[in-house]
Design a protein around this motif. Structure first.
Motif, PDB file in Angstrom:
ATOM      1  N   ASP A  49     -59.968  33.669  18.622  1.00 55.39           N
ATOM      2  CA  ASP A  49     -60.374  34.467  17.559  1.00 55.39           C
ATOM      3  C   ASP A  49     -61.972  34.321  17.571  1.00 55.39           C
ATOM      4  OD1 ASP A  49     -57.816  35.319  16.630  1.00 55.39           O
ATOM      5  OD2 ASP A  49     -57.814  33.494  15.288  1.00 55.39           O
ATOM      6  N   LYS A  50     -62.500  33.408  18.296  1.00 56.56           N
ATOM      7  CA  LYS A  50     -64.029  33.409  18.443  1.00 56.56           C
ATOM      8  C   LYS A  50     -64.381  33.079  19.910  1.00 56.56           C
ATOM      9  CE  LYS A  50     -68.021  32.354  15.736  1.00 56.56           C
ATOM     10  NZ  LYS A  50     -68.492  31.703  14.642  1.00 56.56           N
ATOM     11  N   ILE A  51     -64.032  33.867  20.922  1.00 57.28           N
ATOM     12  CA  ILE A  51     -64.281  33.373  22.317  1.00 57.28           C
ATOM     13  C   ILE A  51     -65.790  33.014  22.569  1.00 57.28           C
ATOM     14  CG2 ILE A  51     -64.306  34.569  24.566  1.00 57.28           C
ATOM     15  CD1 ILE A  51     -61.746  35.902  23.702  1.00 57.28           C
ATOM     16  N   THR A  52     -66.844  33.599  21.756  1.00 56.03           N
ATOM     17  CA  THR A  52     -68.187  33.307  21.887  1.00 56.03           C
ATOM     18  C   THR A  52     -68.456  31.958  21.909  1.00 56.03           C
ATOM     19  OG1 THR A  52     -68.630  34.147  19.766  1.00 56.03           O
ATOM     20  CG2 THR A  52     -68.849  35.677  21.465  1.00 56.03           C
ATOM     21  N   ASP A  53     -67.707  30.995  21.160  1.00 54.21           N
ATOM     22  CA  ASP A  53     -68.066  29.573  20.877  1.00 54.21           C
ATOM     23  C   ASP A  53     -67.306  28.730  22.068  1.00 54.21           C
ATOM     24  OD1 ASP A  53     -69.388  30.250  18.574  1.00 54.21           O
ATOM     25  OD2 ASP A  53     -67.676  29.539  17.183  1.00 54.21           O
ATOM     26  N   ALA A  54     -66.846  29.525  22.926  1.00 52.60           N
ATOM     27  CA  ALA A  54     -65.939  28.703  24.141  1.00 52.60           C
ATOM     28  C   ALA A  54     -66.928  27.786  25.003  1.00 52.60           C
ATOM     29  CB  ALA A  54     -65.123  29.834  25.079  1.00 52.60           C
ATOM     30  N   LYS A  55     -66.651  26.651  25.213  1.00 51.29           N
ATOM     31  CA  LYS A  55     -67.366  25.702  26.082  1.00 51.29           C
ATOM     32  C   LYS A  55     -66.589  25.016  27.343  1.00 51.29           C
ATOM     33  CE  LYS A  55     -70.569  24.313  22.468  1.00 51.29           C
ATOM     34  NZ  LYS A  55     -71.097  25.708  22.565  1.00 51.29           N
ATOM     35  N   VAL A  56     -67.098  25.054  28.596  1.00 55.50           N
ATOM     36  CA  VAL A  56     -66.461  24.390  29.603  1.00 55.50           C
ATOM     37  C   VAL A  56     -67.307  23.652  30.189  1.00 55.50           C
ATOM     38  CG1 VAL A  56     -65.169  25.230  31.594  1.00 55.50           C
ATOM     39  CG2 VAL A  56     -65.158  26.716  29.930  1.00 55.50           C
TER      40      VAL A  56
END
Length: 176
Positions: A49-56
């Motif tokens: 729901d909030k892809i922009t917060d993804a981290k890898v």
């Protein structure tokens, strides 16, 4: 009352071999040399729901290169290509994610390979997520990126048809 959704943290499932990093390089413009890195590890944070917060964050053991040809793999580990004696690890650390809609997104980050760090964008797609049969929760993705070998100080010039490497990624994570 505001509903706060937080990204879940996942460990990439390399133990169960539910993840892979494969590469492809044109061989003189006639075919492709394909291979994989057999050892890597990483983690990611993700909320659909909030892809922009993804981290890898991923680290690759470059000596684990496997092109299904022992002599070629020995050459790939040399200072001509992967330089594994001097730089035994490659890494990707995300800096941002861009939601493209319908489960598609771009993960921007810093890729360090052969002692050189450059920005790199990975086109990614969510495959699915849900409960697994063992009581855990999993989330899976595919991704692809391409970069020029010369941008990472690879000295060998195999000609214009072989100047770039394509990386194809399959990532399945187990929620922590």
């Amino acid at each position: 009352m505001t509903n706060i959704v937080q990204a879940a943290d996942y460990k990439i499932d390399t133990e169960g071999a539910h993840a892979s990093i494969e590469f492809k390089v044109s061989h003189l413009g006639y075919s492709f040399v394909v291979g994989r890195f057999n050892q890597f590890e990483g983690e990611f944070s993700f909320d659909a729901d909030k892809i922009t917060d993804a981290k890898v964050n991923v680290t690759i053991d470059t000596a684990s290169v496997d092109s299904n040809h022992a002599e070629r793999d020995k050459h790939l580990r040399s200072s001509d290509f992967l330089n594994t004696g001097k730089f035994p690890k490659a890494s990707f650390v995300s800096t941002s994610a861009i939601d493209k809609g319908d489960g598609n997104f771009v993960i921007n980050g810093e890729f360090t390979f052969n002692g050189v760090t450059n920005p790199l964008a990975i086109d990614a797609q969510m495959i699915g997520e849900g409960q697994d049969p063992w009581g855990g929760y999993r989330s899976g993705f595919v991704g692809s990126t391409e970069f020029a070998l010369k941008d990472y100080d690879v000295k060998v010039d195999l000609g214009p048809a072989s100047a770039n490497v394509i990386l194809d990624l399959v990532v399945e994570g187990i929620r922590l």
